[in-house]
Design a protein around this motif. Structure first.
Motif, PDB file in Angstrom:
ATOM      1  N   HIS A   1       0.827  -1.215   0.000  1.00 43.81           N
ATOM      2  CA  HIS A   1       0.000   0.000   0.000  1.00 43.81           C
ATOM      3  C   HIS A   1       0.861   1.264   0.000  1.00 43.81           C
ATOM      4  O   HIS A   1       0.622   2.201   0.752  1.00 43.81           O
ATOM      5  CB  HIS A   1      -0.951   0.005   1.202  1.00 43.81           C
ATOM      6  N   LYS A   2       1.866   1.264  -0.829  1.00 49.76           N
ATOM      7  CA  LYS A   2       2.792   2.391  -1.006  1.00 49.76           C
ATOM      8  C   LYS A   2       3.726   2.613   0.182  1.00 49.76           C
ATOM      9  O   LYS A   2       4.559   3.512   0.154  1.00 49.76           O
ATOM     10  CB  LYS A   2       2.043   3.687  -1.317  1.00 49.76           C
ATOM     11  N   ALA A   3       3.604   1.805   1.241  1.00 54.44           N
ATOM     12  CA  ALA A   3       4.461   1.987   2.415  1.00 54.44           C
ATOM     13  C   ALA A   3       5.921   1.708   2.077  1.00 54.44           C
ATOM     14  O   ALA A   3       6.823   2.401   2.556  1.00 54.44           O
ATOM     15  CB  ALA A   3       4.001   1.082   3.560  1.00 54.44           C
ATOM     16  N   GLY A   4       6.165   0.699   1.250  1.00 56.30           N
ATOM     17  CA  GLY A   4       7.535   0.384   0.859  1.00 56.30           C
ATOM     18  C   GLY A   4       8.178   1.511   0.087  1.00 56.30           C
ATOM     19  O   GLY A   4       9.365   1.824   0.267  1.00 56.30           O
ATOM     20  N   GLU A   5       7.398   2.146  -0.754  1.00 54.14           N
ATOM     21  CA  GLU A   5       7.870   3.287  -1.530  1.00 54.14           C
ATOM     22  C   GLU A   5       8.254   4.438  -0.604  1.00 54.14           C
ATOM     23  O   GLU A   5       9.290   5.091  -0.785  1.00 54.14           O
ATOM     24  CB  GLU A   5       6.765   3.734  -2.491  1.00 54.14           C
ATOM     25  N   VAL A   6       7.451   4.657   0.419  1.00 52.56           N
ATOM     26  CA  VAL A   6       7.727   5.708   1.402  1.00 52.56           C
ATOM     27  C   VAL A   6       8.982   5.379   2.200  1.00 52.56           C
ATOM     28  O   VAL A   6       9.843   6.231   2.432  1.00 52.56           O
ATOM     29  CB  VAL A   6       6.515   5.892   2.355  1.00 52.56           C
ATOM     30  N   ALA A   7       9.105   4.121   2.630  1.00 48.42           N
ATOM     31  CA  ALA A   7      10.251   3.707   3.443  1.00 48.42           C
ATOM     32  C   ALA A   7      11.568   3.884   2.699  1.00 48.42           C
ATOM     33  O   ALA A   7      12.536   4.424   3.246  1.00 48.42           O
ATOM     34  CB  ALA A   7      10.082   2.252   3.883  1.00 48.42           C
ATOM     35  N   SER A   8      11.613   3.443   1.452  1.00 44.03           N
ATOM     36  CA  SER A   8      12.871   3.527   0.702  1.00 44.03           C
ATOM     37  C   SER A   8      13.227   4.983   0.394  1.00 44.03           C
ATOM     38  O   SER A   8      14.392   5.376   0.476  1.00 44.03           O
ATOM     39  CB  SER A   8      12.792   2.706  -0.592  1.00 44.03           C
ATOM     40  N   GLN A   9      12.207   5.794   0.071  1.00 39.54           N
ATOM     41  CA  GLN A   9      12.474   7.211  -0.219  1.00 39.54           C
ATOM     42  C   GLN A   9      12.947   7.940   1.032  1.00 39.54           C
ATOM     43  O   GLN A   9      13.888   8.757   0.973  1.00 39.54           O
ATOM     44  CB  GLN A   9      11.217   7.880  -0.774  1.00 39.54           C
ATOM     45  N   LEU A  10      12.322   7.654   2.166  1.00 36.63           N
ATOM     46  CA  LEU A  10      12.726   8.266   3.430  1.00 36.63           C
ATOM     47  C   LEU A  10      14.165   7.893   3.781  1.00 36.63           C
ATOM     48  O   LEU A  10      14.950   8.739   4.225  1.00 36.63           O
ATOM     49  CB  LEU A  10      11.803   7.799   4.566  1.00 36.63           C
ATOM     50  N   ALA A  11      14.491   6.632   3.595  1.00 44.20           N
ATOM     51  CA  ALA A  11      15.839   6.157   3.919  1.00 44.20           C
ATOM     52  C   ALA A  11      16.885   6.861   3.065  1.00 44.20           C
ATOM     53  O   ALA A  11      17.911   7.328   3.573  1.00 44.20           O
ATOM     54  CB  ALA A  11      15.923   4.646   3.729  1.00 44.20           C
ATOM     55  N   VAL A  12      16.634   6.948   1.761  1.00 44.13           N
ATOM     56  CA  VAL A  12      17.592   7.592   0.856  1.00 44.13           C
ATOM     57  C   VAL A  12      17.689   9.087   1.141  1.00 44.13           C
ATOM     58  O   VAL A  12      18.790   9.652   1.188  1.00 44.13           O
ATOM     59  CB  VAL A  12      17.202   7.335  -0.615  1.00 44.13           C
ATOM     60  N   ASP A  13      16.545   9.742   1.376  1.00 45.03           N
ATOM     61  CA  ASP A  13      16.554  11.182   1.661  1.00 45.03           C
ATOM     62  C   ASP A  13      17.320  11.486   2.950  1.00 45.03           C
ATOM     63  O   ASP A  13      18.100  12.446   3.014  1.00 45.03           O
ATOM     64  CB  ASP A  13      15.127  11.713   1.777  1.00 45.03           C
TER      65      ASP A  13
END
Length: 251
Positions: free
Chosen positions: A41-53
């Motif tokens: 539910h898009k959570a993985g997308e948020v997690a990876s973007q947050l980690a990289v940012d």
């Protein structure tokens, strides 16, 4: 330093939960990171973007050449900071509950590189026709292989081969594997999500990296294509860093 980066959603998934970033600094430091998010539910997308940012922000204050020990500490602190940010987001937002991400990152300067790693995304080094996996997967099947319960061949088809034993953001505290590797003219580092390595064979990856008639961007394109041709069951991300003979590392 030459850099190439490619990411593809694959043939099955509707969302690309992989995030990557790479850059070179004036004083001779090159950095790259790949994160493969999970959670649905898009959570993985948020997690990876947050980690990289968060990782990227942690490096913004770096303004001079670093010693090897300083780079090891910076790598560990940047990833642990990312863990804190992702865990906090997951803990305080119901829709992101249990989200997390793998992370694999490299800091290269002078004649060596520092690798930071959590999960099953990988770093390989290509040197003089030999491909060496520098990271060890934090997965259930890897633990079974290490303990002698299954073979590498059995691990490749094991029904629980996607179970990760360590991830960024799923727990308040996490251990970061830190690896050092030598770095010299002609070397190439490949950072990738498991969407490449579970689909493309090692021999096909080696053949691609060894093709002198392909430039770095073409090699990255070809690697993604290999995974797509094999089924593209997952998101595919690859970052290539090449200490090309015709480029000089500043420092």
């Amino acid at each position: 330093m030459k850099i190439a980066y490619r990411s593809d959603v694959g043939r099955i998934r509707s969302i690309n939960e992989d995030t990557a970033w790479s850059d070179s600094y004036e004083f001779g430091l090159t950095v790259a990171i790949v994160a493969d998010g999970m959670g649905g539910h898009k959570a993985g997308e948020v997690a990876s973007q947050l980690a990289v940012d968060t990782f990227r922000e942690a490096l913004q204050g770096v303004s001079a050449a670093l010693s090897l020990e300083e780079r090891k500490l910076l790598m560990s602190q940047a990833i642990l900071q990312a863990n804190e940010v992702v865990f906090d987001m997951a803990s305080n937002n119901e829709q992101f509950h249990n989200m997390g991400t793998t992370v694999v990152a490299a800091l290269i300067q002078d004649d060596n590189g520092v690798i930071g790693h959590i999960g099953d995304s990988r770093v390989y080094k290509w040197r003089e026709g030999v491909l060496t996996q520098l990271t060890e997967d934090h997965t259930l099947v890897q633990e079974l292989v290490k303990s002698g319960q299954i073979t590498l061949e059995e691990a490749a088809v094991h029904p629980r081969r996607n179970v990760i034993t360590r991830a960024l953001g799923t727990d308040e505290e996490v251990e970061v594997d830190i690896i050092c590797t030598s770095w010299r003219a002609g070397d190439l580092l490949m950072l990738c999500s498991d969407g490449l390595t579970t689909m493309a064979s090692t021999s096909a990856i080696m053949e691609t990296l060894g093709q002198d008639d392909l430039n770095l961007d073409q090699k990255a394109d070809r690697l993604v294509q290999l995974a797509l041709e094999a089924g593209g069951d997952d998101n595919i991300t690859v970052v290539l860093l090449h200490h090309a003979e015709d480029t000089e590392l500043e420092g």
